[in-house]
Design a protein around this motif. Sequence first.
Motif, PDB file in Angstrom:
ATOM      1  N   GLY A 178       0.817  -1.213   0.000  1.00 14.01           N
ATOM      2  CA  GLY A 178       0.000   0.000   0.000  1.00 14.01           C
ATOM      3  C   GLY A 178       0.850   1.262   0.000  1.00 14.01           C
ATOM      4  N   ARG A 179       1.964   1.240   0.741  1.00  9.64           N
ATOM      5  CA  ARG A 179       2.848   2.405   0.775  1.00  9.64           C
ATOM      6  C   ARG A 179       3.429   2.690  -0.604  1.00  9.64           C
ATOM      7  NH1 ARG A 179       4.344  -0.011   5.804  1.00  9.64           N
ATOM      8  NH2 ARG A 179       6.192  -1.010   4.896  1.00  9.64           N
ATOM      9  N   LEU A 180       3.893   1.637  -1.256  1.00 11.78           N
ATOM     10  CA  LEU A 180       4.489   1.819  -2.586  1.00 11.78           C
ATOM     11  C   LEU A 180       3.430   2.215  -3.614  1.00 11.78           C
ATOM     12  CD1 LEU A 180       7.037  -1.138  -2.724  1.00 11.78           C
ATOM     13  CD2 LEU A 180       7.550   1.295  -2.576  1.00 11.78           C
ATOM     14  N   MET A 181       2.265   1.588  -3.520  1.00 11.94           N
ATOM     15  CA  MET A 181       1.195   1.900  -4.469  1.00 11.94           C
ATOM     16  C   MET A 181       0.778   3.359  -4.328  1.00 11.94           C
ATOM     17  SD  MET A 181      -2.552   0.123  -4.772  1.00 11.94           S
ATOM     18  CE  MET A 181      -3.860   0.840  -5.783  1.00 11.94           C
ATOM     19  N   HIS A 182       0.592   3.829  -3.105  1.00 10.82           N
ATOM     20  CA  HIS A 182       0.203   5.216  -2.867  1.00 10.82           C
ATOM     21  C   HIS A 182       1.280   6.166  -3.370  1.00 10.82           C
ATOM     22  CE1 HIS A 182      -0.119   8.962  -0.474  1.00 10.82           C
ATOM     23  NE2 HIS A 182      -1.422   8.785  -0.642  1.00 10.82           N
ATOM     24  N   PHE A 183       2.525   5.843  -3.100  1.00  8.06           N
ATOM     25  CA  PHE A 183       3.637   6.699  -3.521  1.00  8.06           C
ATOM     26  C   PHE A 183       3.654   6.863  -5.033  1.00  8.06           C
ATOM     27  CE2 PHE A 183       7.996   7.083  -5.091  1.00  8.06           C
ATOM     28  CZ  PHE A 183       8.435   8.223  -4.431  1.00  8.06           C
ATOM     29  N   TRP A 184       3.608   5.740  -5.762  1.00  7.10           N
ATOM     30  CA  TRP A 184       3.711   5.819  -7.223  1.00  7.10           C
ATOM     31  C   TRP A 184       2.443   6.423  -7.849  1.00  7.10           C
ATOM     32  CZ3 TRP A 184       8.134   6.114  -9.201  1.00  7.10           C
ATOM     33  CH2 TRP A 184       9.207   5.376  -8.709  1.00  7.10           C
ATOM     34  N   ARG A 185       1.280   6.197  -7.229  1.00  8.71           N
ATOM     35  CA  ARG A 185       0.061   6.805  -7.752  1.00  8.71           C
ATOM     36  C   ARG A 185       0.157   8.326  -7.682  1.00  8.71           C
ATOM     37  NH1 ARG A 185      -4.537   8.704  -5.568  1.00  8.71           N
ATOM     38  NH2 ARG A 185      -4.203   7.849  -3.465  1.00  8.71           N
TER      39      ARG A 185
ATOM     40  N   THR B   9      -0.280  -5.017 -13.595  1.00  4.19           N
ATOM     41  CA  THR B   9      -0.955  -3.901 -14.265  1.00  4.19           C
ATOM     42  C   THR B   9      -0.526  -2.563 -13.684  1.00  4.19           C
ATOM     43  OG1 THR B   9      -2.869  -5.325 -14.695  1.00  4.19           O
ATOM     44  CG2 THR B   9      -3.196  -2.951 -14.903  1.00  4.19           C
ATOM     45  N   LEU B  10      -0.418  -2.506 -12.362  1.00 10.00           N
ATOM     46  CA  LEU B  10       0.038  -1.266 -11.719  1.00 10.00           C
ATOM     47  C   LEU B  10       1.448  -0.898 -12.156  1.00 10.00           C
ATOM     48  CD1 LEU B  10      -1.293  -1.662  -8.077  1.00 10.00           C
ATOM     49  CD2 LEU B  10      -1.930   0.133  -9.705  1.00 10.00           C
ATOM     50  N   ALA B  11       2.332  -1.885 -12.202  1.00 13.66           N
ATOM     51  CA  ALA B  11       3.711  -1.627 -12.630  1.00 13.66           C
ATOM     52  C   ALA B  11       3.746  -1.071 -14.047  1.00 13.66           C
ATOM     53  CB  ALA B  11       4.539  -2.910 -12.534  1.00 13.66           C
ATOM     54  N   ASP B  12       2.847  -1.588 -14.909  1.00 14.41           N
ATOM     55  CA  ASP B  12       2.779  -1.088 -16.284  1.00 14.41           C
ATOM     56  C   ASP B  12       2.208   0.333 -16.330  1.00 14.41           C
ATOM     57  OD1 ASP B  12       3.790  -3.485 -17.188  1.00 14.41           O
ATOM     58  OD2 ASP B  12       1.823  -4.336 -17.690  1.00 14.41           O
ATOM     59  N   ILE B  13       1.149   0.573 -15.548  1.00  6.21           N
ATOM     60  CA  ILE B  13       0.538   1.910 -15.524  1.00  6.21           C
ATOM     61  C   ILE B  13       1.541   2.948 -15.022  1.00  6.21           C
ATOM     62  CG2 ILE B  13      -1.213   3.333 -14.381  1.00  6.21           C
ATOM     63  CD1 ILE B  13      -3.023   0.842 -14.343  1.00  6.21           C
TER      64      ILE B  13
ATOM     65  N   VAL C  90       3.016  10.076  -7.485  1.00  8.63           N
ATOM     66  CA  VAL C  90       4.077  10.523  -8.383  1.00  8.63           C
ATOM     67  C   VAL C  90       3.540  10.669  -9.802  1.00  8.63           C
ATOM     68  CG1 VAL C  90       6.237   9.820  -9.513  1.00  8.63           C
ATOM     69  CG2 VAL C  90       6.019   9.633  -7.037  1.00  8.63           C
ATOM     70  N   CYS C  91       2.677   9.745 -10.199  1.00  9.47           N
ATOM     71  CA  CYS C  91       2.112   9.765 -11.551  1.00  9.47           C
ATOM     72  C   CYS C  91       0.929  10.732 -11.678  1.00  9.47           C
ATOM     73  CB  CYS C  91       1.671   8.360 -11.961  1.00  9.47           C
ATOM     74  SG  CYS C  91       3.045   7.190 -12.123  1.00  9.47           S
ATOM     75  N   GLY C  92       0.551  11.340 -10.556  1.00  6.60           N
ATOM     76  CA  GLY C  92      -0.539  12.315 -10.594  1.00  6.60           C
ATOM     77  C   GLY C  92      -1.895  11.703 -10.857  1.00  6.60           C
ATOM     78  N   LEU C  93      -2.137  10.497 -10.372  1.00  4.06           N
ATOM     79  CA  LEU C  93      -3.392   9.798 -10.615  1.00  4.06           C
ATOM     80  C   LEU C  93      -4.247   9.777  -9.348  1.00  4.06           C
ATOM     81  CD1 LEU C  93      -2.003   6.717 -12.582  1.00  4.06           C
ATOM     82  CD2 LEU C  93      -3.189   8.704 -13.545  1.00  4.06           C
TER      83      LEU C  93
END
Length: 286
Positions: free
Chosen positions: A19-26, A64-68, A28-31
């Motif tokens: 969850g920490r990594l997912m939130h961080f990258w989301r 899918t998240l890694a690709d997005i 960063v990507c402005g999503l």
Amino acid sequence: MKSSPLSLVDKSRGESAFGRLMHFWRKVCGLSQEQLSGPLGVSTRHISFLETGRSKPSRIVVQTLADIFELSARDRAYLFESAGFATDQSLFDSPELAEWLHKSIRVALQRSEPSPAFVHDSYGRLLSVNRAWLAFFLPRVDTTLLENDANIYELMMNPKGLRPLLHNGTALAAGLALYITMETLQGDDPEGWALLERLQASGSIPDGWEKLSKRLLHTSDYPVALLADGGVCPLTVYNDTLSTASQLVHPRLLIGRIYRDDGRPLLADAEMAAVPAEHPLLFRGL
């Protein structure tokens, strides 16, 4: 008010590593969570549950998240590991990370000199060595053991290798036999079984090694009592795993270094000078 350089990291803190990594990258990507829910095919509520750790992701969701997020091979590996999955590719399938590892290995080997240093996999296959390593082994072992398929465990355990020159040769061979056995039984890898068969055929595995090795202290470092000048020169082989995350290297790679326990130089200048300019193992690439 100007935000702190680590404000996004602070905001990504949570109970779940994934969850920490997912939130961080989301972020960063402005999503937004809503923008992410569409490509993933899940509800915004499920996105929230993934980030808080209330839900566990499937492998396809992680992929899918890694690709997005268009993650690099390294950061993709961290995401998979945090979700409890092995990465979808090994380091050797990633040119980006293979180039990084090759450079890291060469620098590590060069900076280890004048101490012998070498890189090997979990079954002892030698991938690269420095000049000091060759200076130590070339005059002491049968050169047939130093060809392209050289193996550090065979060099230590084989009667044609270093074993006759070791005060603790039998104990060391027994300890390494147990380590290789544990690796082989755990992974059922054909390479492990083949290595055990070669060691058995060459007389490298001592009789009664099972009981002897059980009494030994087993760590990633091991003592080498080298017979020299009528006495015993105590050495230690230190091993460190080469990886940026536990899932990045398959098979696991280790870098070993050999030091004298008294801190004195192991090799004389003449021994270093005698090393040939070229050798199949010298600073070999992956």
